[in-house]
Write an enzyme that holds these catalytic residues in place. Sequence first.
Site, PDB file in Angstrom:
ATOM      1  N   ILE C 131       0.848  -1.192   0.000  1.00 26.12           N
ATOM      2  CA  ILE C 131       0.000   0.000   0.000  1.00 26.12           C
ATOM      3  C   ILE C 131       0.885   1.244   0.000  1.00 26.12           C
ATOM      4  O   ILE C 131       1.723   1.413   0.886  1.00 26.12           O
ATOM      5  CB  ILE C 131      -0.888   0.023   1.264  1.00 26.12           C
ATOM      6  CG1 ILE C 131      -1.754  -1.233   1.323  1.00 26.12           C
ATOM      7  CG2 ILE C 131      -1.739   1.286   1.317  1.00 26.12           C
ATOM      8  CD1 ILE C 131      -2.755  -1.339   0.211  1.00 26.12           C
ATOM      9  N   GLY C 132       0.683   2.081  -0.979  1.00 29.40           N
ATOM     10  CA  GLY C 132       1.460   3.331  -1.046  1.00 29.40           C
ATOM     11  C   GLY C 132       0.606   4.521  -0.655  1.00 29.40           C
ATOM     12  O   GLY C 132       0.026   5.181  -1.524  1.00 29.40           O
ATOM     13  N   SER C 134       1.217   6.607   2.820  1.00 24.51           N
ATOM     14  CA  SER C 134       1.913   7.624   3.617  1.00 24.51           C
ATOM     15  C   SER C 134       3.046   8.282   2.846  1.00 24.51           C
ATOM     16  O   SER C 134       3.672   7.683   1.977  1.00 24.51           O
ATOM     17  CB  SER C 134       2.486   6.991   4.885  1.00 24.51           C
ATOM     18  OG  SER C 134       1.470   6.448   5.665  1.00 24.51           O
ATOM     19  N   SER C 166       4.987  -1.179   4.027  1.00 22.20           N
ATOM     20  CA  SER C 166       5.367  -2.528   4.454  1.00 22.20           C
ATOM     21  C   SER C 166       5.339  -3.488   3.280  1.00 22.20           C
ATOM     22  O   SER C 166       4.386  -3.512   2.504  1.00 22.20           O
ATOM     23  CB  SER C 166       4.404  -3.054   5.524  1.00 22.20           C
ATOM     24  OG  SER C 166       4.539  -2.313   6.693  1.00 22.20           O
ATOM     25  N   GLU C 247     -11.721  -3.315   7.894  1.00 20.01           N
ATOM     26  CA  GLU C 247     -10.620  -4.169   8.348  1.00 20.01           C
ATOM     27  C   GLU C 247     -10.252  -3.909   9.798  1.00 20.01           C
ATOM     28  O   GLU C 247      -9.553  -4.688  10.419  1.00 20.01           O
ATOM     29  CB  GLU C 247      -9.396  -3.929   7.454  1.00 20.01           C
ATOM     30  CG  GLU C 247      -9.563  -4.480   6.062  1.00 20.01           C
ATOM     31  CD  GLU C 247     -10.042  -5.923   6.095  1.00 20.01           C
ATOM     32  OE1 GLU C 247      -9.681  -6.661   7.013  1.00 20.01           O
ATOM     33  OE2 GLU C 247     -10.809  -6.296   5.191  1.00 20.01           O
TER      34      GLU C 247
END
Lengths: 350, 350, 375, 375
Positions: C131-132, C134, C166, C247
């Site tokens: 996931i991009g 931040s 991550s 989630e």
Amino acid sequence: MYTAETSFDEDLLDAVIQFFADQCPPAVVAQAESGGVPRPLWSDALALGFPMVGIDEAAGGSGGTVLDTVAVLRGAARSAAPLPLLEHSLAAWLLARSGGELPAETCATVAVGDSVEVTGGTLRGRIADVAFAVDADVLVVLLPETGQVALVQDFADGLIPGRDIAGMDRDLVSLTGAESVLLLSCPVTTEELALRAALLRAAQLSGVLQAVAELTLRFAVQREQFGAPIATFQAVQAHLVLLAQAEATVGLAVERAAIASLERPAAFEIRSAKLLANEFAREAARAAHQVHGAIGMTREYPLHLFTRRLHAWRTVDGHGPDLERSLADMAGRAPLLRGILDDSDWQATR
Amino acid sequence: MYTAETSFDEDLLDAVIQFFADQCPPAVVAQAESGGVPRPLWSDALALGFPMVGIDEAAGGSGGTVLDTVAVLRGAARSAAPLPLLEHSLAAWLLARSGGELPAETCATVAVGDSVEVTGGTLRGRIADVAFAVDADVLVVLLPETGQVALVQDFADGLIPGRDIAGMDRDLVSLTGAESVLLLSCPVTTEELALRAALLRAAQLSGVLQAVAELTLRFAVQREQFGAPIATFQAVQAHLVLLAQAEATVGLAVERAAIASLERPAAFEIRSAKLLANEFAREAARAAHQVHGAIGMTREYPLHLFTRRLHAWRTVDGHGPDLERSLADMAGRAPLLRGILDDSDWQATR
Amino acid sequence: MTPRAALRPTSLTESERALQQQVRRWLADRLPVGSHPPGLGMAAAADPVFSADLGAQGWLGMSLPPEYGGGGRTAVERQIVVEELLSRGAPVAYHWVADRQSGPSIAAVGSEEQKATYLPGIARGEFCFAIGMSEPGAGSDLAAVRARAVPADGGWRIDGTKIWTSGAAWATHILGLFRTSDDRHGGLTQFIVDTRTPGVGIAPITFIDGSKDFCEVTFDNVVLPSSAVLGEVGGGWGQNTGELALERGGVDRWLSPAVLVDEWAAQPDADSRELALAAASLWAFRGMSLSIARMVDTGQRPVQLAALVKEMATRFEQDTVEAVSRWQGRLPDPDEPAGLLSRAVLAAPSWTIRGGTTEILRTVIAKGMIRDVHR
Amino acid sequence: MTPRAALRPTSLTESERALQQQVRRWLADRLPVGSHPPGLGMAAAADPVFSADLGAQGWLGMSLPPEYGGGGRTAVERQIVVEELLSRGAPVAYHWVADRQSGPSIAAVGSEEQKATYLPGIARGEFCFAIGMSEPGAGSDLAAVRARAVPADGGWRIDGTKIWTSGAAWATHILGLFRTSDDRHGGLTQFIVDTRTPGVGIAPITFIDGSKDFCEVTFDNVVLPSSAVLGEVGGGWGQNTGELALERGGVDRWLSPAVLVDEWAAQPDADSRELALAAASLWAFRGMSLSIARMVDTGQRPVQLAALVKEMATRFEQDTVEAVSRWQGRLPDPDEPAGLLSRAVLAAPSWTIRGGTTEILRTVIAKGMIRDVHR
């Protein structure tokens, strides 16, 4: 067989909530601290069958399961009803399990007679901290030594009244042998009675937690300081979130424990629910008072009716080091997570 | 006689802080995790006498009291100095108390040889978790069985290196009898050594807490989110206040415990200081990381140099159930408040 | 009215219990105790072979539509599989983001072509998504995102930097949030980026425990086809927050220290108060996650409840790690075989940061409560 | 730079220890165990005879100037006396506010006439002051005070309502904050009001524990001479916050549950973790209060430090009462002889509200810290 869909009787809960909201406003609760159990309220509740919900009809009850008893106690606790609903229910349950039943139109309470002597059908001994004994017509005593239950009447002479932190009666009962006593053989152990009491007490706490969360949220939205509703301040929001978590967590935990208890002793689930109820009660009382400020510290505002019950009920029927040790022992007896994910009677079988 | 005015050597503290701020930036600390103790830094510190502060000059020390040792350890910890200052100091102190002294220009560490056998001037046995053993020239071992202290050299062969959570050496030492050993009779008990270690470890924690509080405050003032410095948000302010409280409380507690230890064993004061240091270390690490967000979770930003030391040091030299029990036992032995208000050696005399 | 009102007790059906047993049997064989260093919940190791094996069992992409290779199964069934994985510290990191987040997102808002392209590979455990979101200046405040996508040659050109991503080191794809106009919220768009695209640079940022799966991802003149846009241009804000919301109530929010707690509970001298609190809380959170999954399966979107659970469950995870570390004492190097507790102590702060910080969640929850009062 | 920088360890001098022993001997005689129901720190019972006896010993108004009947003694000496009183749960309420707060205020900003009028009576324990600050709409936000004083006949006429005024029922004087202009902060003025003045009405508000010393005070056309103004007209805001600030670091912020803690510590089965934390904290707070008193005696005004201590010490008081109540179980009626714990459980929330709430204090402290960074 209870299924994945087994749940709470929402209609019953709504009816109880509505009844007590109408009949038991804060003034009635406060009045009971000096005047004792309001008998008209009790009679009305009895007429609707609430105190006997969860007791088999064959034993004079209103039918339903302990899940329904939980609904009644929760709904009544939302209005801080000053009635021996829990005690009456336990008394009726002990008798029902023993093939007996409570007299009609009565108000009962319950006790364990650890040091009560049974001699030829009479009872002698003292029992401390009996809830609502002054107000009750009938005292049902579990006698663990003899495996019996006693239905006692005419015990008023030996009473020394006292109160708990919520202003409700907690009396010293002295049985002298002069009382009217009916003895029945009883299959219920003190452990079983304690577990059911813990479950029902947790149900009451869950109702009070709902009331406290709602009252505090409404206050925070209305109360302005520094030119804005205090609910808009992050520091206050942290308290509001805790209160919502208390309500959600304890509410679900009590229902799940009650459902589990339909099929097994559910000691792990009930003790977990009571521990969570105790801990959230403590934290919720603190958060609610902190949001309310000085207003909540007075008896002119209803918050105290609820927070005092949180304190009274978090410290009885399963609390402190004993509760923690018994739960820790169970947790250590088997792979903990496996047991939780299995959601079965793991604590008994390993 | 120490008076109401007995205090900390602020000049010494300032000198130590300045030295390490100049000589020991984050890059030097990080480098020591793979490269071991930076010997030039150690030599410079030794040249200034820092590692020997609090050791009598007669024993090769720099003079001063344990209060000065506290100042050195705190000042060095503010820069997370990767040096065996605490271990070296304890080693020198054990020898000084035994009429000996460390060799000059050395780097020493310390251990308790619970299961070390002493036979004709040689030592055999294993000692786990010896801090900085790989980097040390000298190992000073307290031998409780024989009431001796051993100055050991040439022990590198039996070493199995390991590390603690802060990346500093914690090694397994195996003594085979082949080492060079000097044995001295030693009046110090393991209990006394443990108390001094607890005090000095708490002093280190107090220095790290200062660094963490300062770093976090500066970050919160500079970092903007949602159009404002995050230090202006109430939720962040709660963390900043906790960090300031940690710094203030532990800082004073360590100094008071050190002063008390000048005149008496001060077990109550030292254990209290260490317990508070441990608890605030845990809470401060949490608060500091929460304020920093993801940035603080990386090794590119210096916070980890400090929080990892908080964790390393809160879990050694007095921690957990043992520490809690020993303190609770003392607290229960006499009227607690009277003892605290007396500020005297109450815990020993009652 | 209150969040609780929606939570209903539920338990596993017979067929769900059968699945649970099936997963256990398979894992006992595939991942026996000692065969892998146990991980910390969703931050466990990445093992593409394990993920592929799991996919072959039909236990990835379980809730994706069958026509794209998914299992067409329920949220509860997915939870059952995830519980078994996380409670063993299984190496889930390779498939984790794709299975939990990116797959469902693509299924929800993706084009026909995107679904056909990505979902089967996700269900097979072949694709690893990162996931991009931040950026150095945009942590909690995603509206401050500055990495930019501009139209170019019938497609897009993207430039900028994403950070704290991550798993990017081994990711096949990055689902990134980029600025397509200056409107704070309405100017954000999601893109699916193949990590092999020229101009994508991935550099590890050492994590606090010494591991290297935290990355900085740079986009230097990266040219993408127009088909890389996920959902609406300018719709990234809503798509992204929706993706996160549900989630939050999942089992991964309270199972991070699962392996540690199980070991600790077996110690006879564990502090009884702290162990009792941990046991009761795990039991309670399990019930809450299951109820939320059941609600999702009946078409509800209990976003507020999920946030409520995440906020307290992640604090519980931290409390528990602290209790265990206080009890156990000395913390070795996280890389040592006995270093799991040290890794937990170091990683624990991230649990109340990732996926919405405690502070942000409290504001979100409180605002929802205030809104409900006024309704 | 940081608040800690100012805290220096200190301990009692020989003469201070002598005073401590003297107070103990006197109290052992005057207030033997069992002679009084122990109270909860500063919220203990009111006993004018006890206060007068204490005054006769020279242990009231200790820090007031000798020329007005005060002791001219140090803050540390006053702390020694207060420690001994509070640790026994002594009945301090009659003189408490006058001794701690109103007396020093009058000494600081009062006129010659006011000092001569009030200070000697305060030092003798004859005058009982209550504080009239809060109003129904002005709790934490004192700038919202609406009770008003207007010039009239060479003096003032005041109207309005003060609420949550502890001890007003038996107070001889009320030190009240009234609005003299519409300027939020600059329009507030302090007045000393004799409670016998016509138009002053005092009605108890039952406190949560059933006690009646919490009051509502109404001012209905109350006419005061101009000499009733304390300090400057319009200077009430600054005078009032100054008055509060230093008191925050005092021993009364951590000694409320003193009697309970002493009893609990003596129980062999008290939870060792909780007892250890309580013991260590009491020891730490004692040191901090003593250091603050020593600073005051050297002319410093450690306002930030005092707030820092109050914020955590009052939370500690609550934690401790919770730990004891969890351990002890059933809580009887607070009026029963064994009801002290119940009274503590009920009163404890007020400890983090009175004298500045936790929330307000955190903001005050943080703002000071931010200011210092920018300096």
